[in-house]
Design a protein around this motif. Structure first.
Motif, PDB file in Angstrom:
ATOM      1  N   TRP A 102       2.179  16.535 -12.471  1.00 31.77           N
ATOM      2  CA  TRP A 102       1.016  16.572 -13.138  1.00 31.77           C
ATOM      3  C   TRP A 102       1.177  17.501 -14.380  1.00 31.77           C
ATOM      4  O   TRP A 102       0.504  17.208 -15.261  1.00 31.77           O
TER       5      TRP A 102
ATOM      6  N   VAL B 216       3.584  10.397  -9.469  1.00 27.71           N
ATOM      7  CA  VAL B 216       2.861  11.049 -10.619  1.00 27.71           C
ATOM      8  C   VAL B 216       1.781  12.249 -10.273  1.00 27.71           C
ATOM      9  O   VAL B 216       2.029  13.171 -11.222  1.00 27.71           O
ATOM     10  N   LEU B 217       1.505  12.466  -9.272  1.00 22.59           N
ATOM     11  CA  LEU B 217       0.708  13.821  -8.916  1.00 22.59           C
ATOM     12  C   LEU B 217       1.686  14.806  -8.627  1.00 22.59           C
ATOM     13  O   LEU B 217       1.249  15.950  -9.255  1.00 22.59           O
TER      14      LEU B 217
ATOM     15  N   THR C 260       0.773  -1.255  -0.231  1.00 26.99           N
ATOM     16  CA  THR C 260      -0.052  -0.049   0.072  1.00 26.99           C
ATOM     17  C   THR C 260       0.927   1.372  -0.023  1.00 26.99           C
ATOM     18  O   THR C 260       0.605   2.326  -0.419  1.00 26.99           O
TER      19      THR C 260
ATOM     20  N   GLY D 271       2.356   1.617  -3.391  1.00 28.92           N
ATOM     21  CA  GLY D 271       1.223   2.315  -4.454  1.00 28.92           C
ATOM     22  C   GLY D 271       1.102   3.807  -4.226  1.00 28.92           C
ATOM     23  O   GLY D 271       0.955   4.537  -5.117  1.00 28.92           O
ATOM     24  N   ALA D 272       0.915   4.468  -2.821  1.00 30.29           N
ATOM     25  CA  ALA D 272       0.906   5.655  -2.502  1.00 30.29           C
ATOM     26  C   ALA D 272       1.971   6.390  -2.915  1.00 30.29           C
ATOM     27  O   ALA D 272       1.784   7.373  -3.365  1.00 30.29           O
TER      28      ALA D 272
ATOM     29  N   ARG E 295       3.767   5.787  -5.721  1.00 29.12           N
ATOM     30  CA  ARG E 295       3.758   5.861  -7.036  1.00 29.12           C
ATOM     31  C   ARG E 295       2.921   6.982  -7.376  1.00 29.12           C
ATOM     32  O   ARG E 295       3.174   7.818  -8.248  1.00 29.12           O
ATOM     33  N   TRP E 296       1.593   6.923  -6.893  1.00 26.59           N
ATOM     34  CA  TRP E 296       0.594   7.961  -7.098  1.00 26.59           C
ATOM     35  C   TRP E 296       1.150   9.117  -6.618  1.00 26.59           C
ATOM     36  O   TRP E 296       0.899  10.192  -7.311  1.00 26.59           O
ATOM     37  N   SER E 297       1.740   9.361  -5.592  1.00 28.63           N
ATOM     38  CA  SER E 297       2.563  10.775  -5.168  1.00 28.63           C
ATOM     39  C   SER E 297       3.335  11.269  -6.270  1.00 28.63           C
ATOM     40  O   SER E 297       3.327  12.383  -6.542  1.00 28.63           O
TER      41      SER E 297
END
Length: 114
Positions: free
Chosen positions: A27, A23-24, A13, A16-17, A19-21
């Motif tokens: 932006w 990407v964000l 988890t 995954g967090a 990775r999203w961080s």
């Protein structure tokens, strides 16, 4: 009385967090890639796409040259002015951007040497 909530987060988890961080955090790059893809899908001509990619590169160069991320947004407003002035002077649009890019690169190099 204990009212706290105890969470345990698995390593998957957290990864995954993270990775999203990432990407964000990037932006603008994701938005630019999406816009370029959309333009290619709708059949934009090569010159239009070249202008967009060149302006985006100039914005990133400006932010790097001044070491200020907000300078990239200033480039969004300044680049069209440079293009219009170049064309009014009878020069190709890319020549004005090339001069500004050279000045920014020189400025960044000068700042690093200090």
């Amino acid at each position: 009385m204990d009212t706290s909530v105890n969470f345990t987060v698995s390593a998957g988890t957290r990864a995954g967090a993270a990775r999203w961080s990432a990407v964000l955090h990037r932006w603008p790059s994701v938005l630019g890639l999406a816009a370029a893809t959309m333009m290619l899908a709708t059949g934009a001509n090569r010159e239009t796409l070249s202008v967009i990619v060149s302006v985006a590169a100039l914005c990133y160069l400006g932010a790097a040259a001044f070491d200020r991320p907000w300078m990239g947004w200033a480039g969004v407003g300044a680049a069209p002015v440079v293009i219009v002035v170049s064309e009014l002077a009878g020069l190709p649009w890319w020549s004005g951007l090339a001069v500004v890019a050279g000045a920014l690169a020189w400025s960044a190099g000068f700042r690093v040497r200090r």
